[in-house]
Design an enzyme around this catalytic site. Structure first.
Site, PDB file in Angstrom:
ATOM      1  N   THR A 145      34.370  10.256   3.964  1.00 33.14           N
ATOM      2  CA  THR A 145      35.124  10.248   5.217  1.00 33.14           C
ATOM      3  C   THR A 145      36.526  10.801   4.971  1.00 33.14           C
ATOM      4  O   THR A 145      37.048  10.757   3.865  1.00 33.14           O
ATOM      5  CB  THR A 145      35.219   8.838   5.812  1.00 33.14           C
ATOM      6  OG1 THR A 145      35.976   7.982   4.941  1.00 33.14           O
ATOM      7  CG2 THR A 145      33.831   8.243   6.025  1.00 33.14           C
ATOM      8  N   GLY A 146      37.117  11.341   6.024  1.00 30.07           N
ATOM      9  CA  GLY A 146      38.436  11.941   5.876  1.00 30.07           C
ATOM     10  C   GLY A 146      38.429  13.099   4.909  1.00 30.07           C
ATOM     11  O   GLY A 146      39.313  13.228   4.067  1.00 30.07           O
TER      12      GLY A 146
ATOM     13  N   GLY B 136      43.117  17.500   1.520  1.00 33.11           N
ATOM     14  CA  GLY B 136      43.619  16.614   0.479  1.00 33.11           C
ATOM     15  C   GLY B 136      42.564  16.028  -0.434  1.00 33.11           C
ATOM     16  O   GLY B 136      41.637  16.718  -0.890  1.00 33.11           O
TER      17      GLY B 136
ATOM     18  N   SER C 180      45.653   2.567  -2.565  1.00 27.79           N
ATOM     19  CA  SER C 180      46.867   3.352  -2.799  1.00 27.79           C
ATOM     20  C   SER C 180      47.794   2.583  -3.714  1.00 27.79           C
ATOM     21  O   SER C 180      47.867   1.345  -3.647  1.00 27.79           O
ATOM     22  CB  SER C 180      47.577   3.642  -1.472  1.00 27.79           C
ATOM     23  OG  SER C 180      48.880   4.157  -1.696  1.00 27.79           O
TER      24      SER C 180
ATOM     25  N   TYR D 258      51.098   0.078   6.081  1.00 25.56           N
ATOM     26  CA  TYR D 258      50.178   0.919   5.318  1.00 25.56           C
ATOM     27  C   TYR D 258      49.791   0.247   4.003  1.00 25.56           C
ATOM     28  O   TYR D 258      48.605   0.179   3.655  1.00 25.56           O
ATOM     29  CB  TYR D 258      50.856   2.265   5.044  1.00 25.56           C
ATOM     30  CG  TYR D 258      50.107   3.156   4.086  1.00 25.56           C
ATOM     31  CD1 TYR D 258      48.973   3.858   4.491  1.00 25.56           C
ATOM     32  CD2 TYR D 258      50.546   3.323   2.766  1.00 25.56           C
ATOM     33  CE1 TYR D 258      48.293   4.684   3.612  1.00 25.56           C
ATOM     34  CE2 TYR D 258      49.873   4.148   1.887  1.00 25.56           C
ATOM     35  CZ  TYR D 258      48.744   4.826   2.310  1.00 25.56           C
ATOM     36  OH  TYR D 258      48.070   5.634   1.441  1.00 25.56           O
TER      37      TYR D 258
END
Length: 250
Positions: free
Chosen positions: A12-13, A17, A137, A150
């Site tokens: 996904t995504g 990047g 992240s 985030y």
């Protein structure tokens, strides 16, 4: 022979990047790769870069109807999945005191809700021994002012990897978190541009130099994603693999 010959993967995504780099590496290694993205033009370009093994599907992971249509397509065309990489995510600059409900809803809906329901709806399609990788992240491990919401979603994703690894162990399905640090991507550029001028200090800058003296490349993250997707990581589950140039460790 590729490391993923005969495998079917979902990333996904995958329009740009890290997601695109992962999709390309999986395809090079022999997998059929379903790729999702919200913006059709970018997704079409990404699929062209991946080549004949790439299958694009425009969708928003926060929209459950989109996920239903995605998995109906995968069921019809491939019958199942061996690899899922939940990479779709967004980040907004928003220090405490300025966070809006709209920004909160967008970030949590895509990053957290999208990850949860992507994997939940993929469950019936996952083969025995399948690999699931959730993108976290390094912001979840560092105090980066302005990235509180985030970072919270990415910390939750790492927690989900532990819980789901325990829940799915009986099916032989491995679930791991992949945690990039500062990596040169269009998303990182957009996020950095949102920081007010004068606020881009080493602490506040999400793409600050690492102990290795540089930011990472998407293909370096993709190499670790390949390890988690393939048989070389058959005894790895519930883990967090950091690809951050030492940013959170040194």
């Amino acid at each position: 022979m590729g490391q993923l010959d005969g495998k079917t993967a979902l990333v996904t995504g995958a329009s740009t990047g890290i997601g695109l780099a992962i999709a390309r590496r999986f395809a090079i290694e022999g997998a059929t790769v379903y790729m999702t993205g919200r913006r059709k033009a970018e997704l079409d370009t990404a699929v062209a870069r991946v080549g004949s093994r790439g299958i694009g599907f425009q969708s928003d992971v926060s929209q459950l109807d989109d996920l239903d249509r995605l998995f109906a397509l995968i069921t019809e065309r491939s019958g199942g999945l061996d690899i899922v990489v939940a990479n779709a995510g967004v980040g907004d600059y928003g220090p405490l005191g300025t966070i809006t409900e709209e920004e909160y809803e967008q970030t949590t809906s895509i990053n957290l809700k999208g990850t949860i329901f992507t994997i939940q709806k993929a469950l019936p399609l996952l083969s025995a021994g399948a690999s699931v990788t959730l993108l976290s992240s390094s912001s979840a491990l560092r105090a980066v002012p302005g990235l509180g919401v985030y970072a919270a979603t990415k910390a939750a994703i790492r927690s989900l990897a532990r819980t789901w690894a325990a829940e799915l162990a009986g099916r032989g399905i491995r679930v791991n978190a992949l945690t990039p640090g500062p990596v040169e991507t269009p998303g990182s550029d957009e996020l950095l541009a949102a920081f007010p001028q004068g606020d881009q200090s080493t602490v506040a800058d999400p793409v600050a130099p690492t102990p290795l003296g540089r930011t990472g490349r998407p293909d370096e993250v993709a190499a670790t994603a390949l390890y988690l997707a393939g048989d070389d990581s058959s005894f790895t589950t519930g883990a967090e693999l950091l690809v951050d140039g030492g940013a959170t460790q040194i």
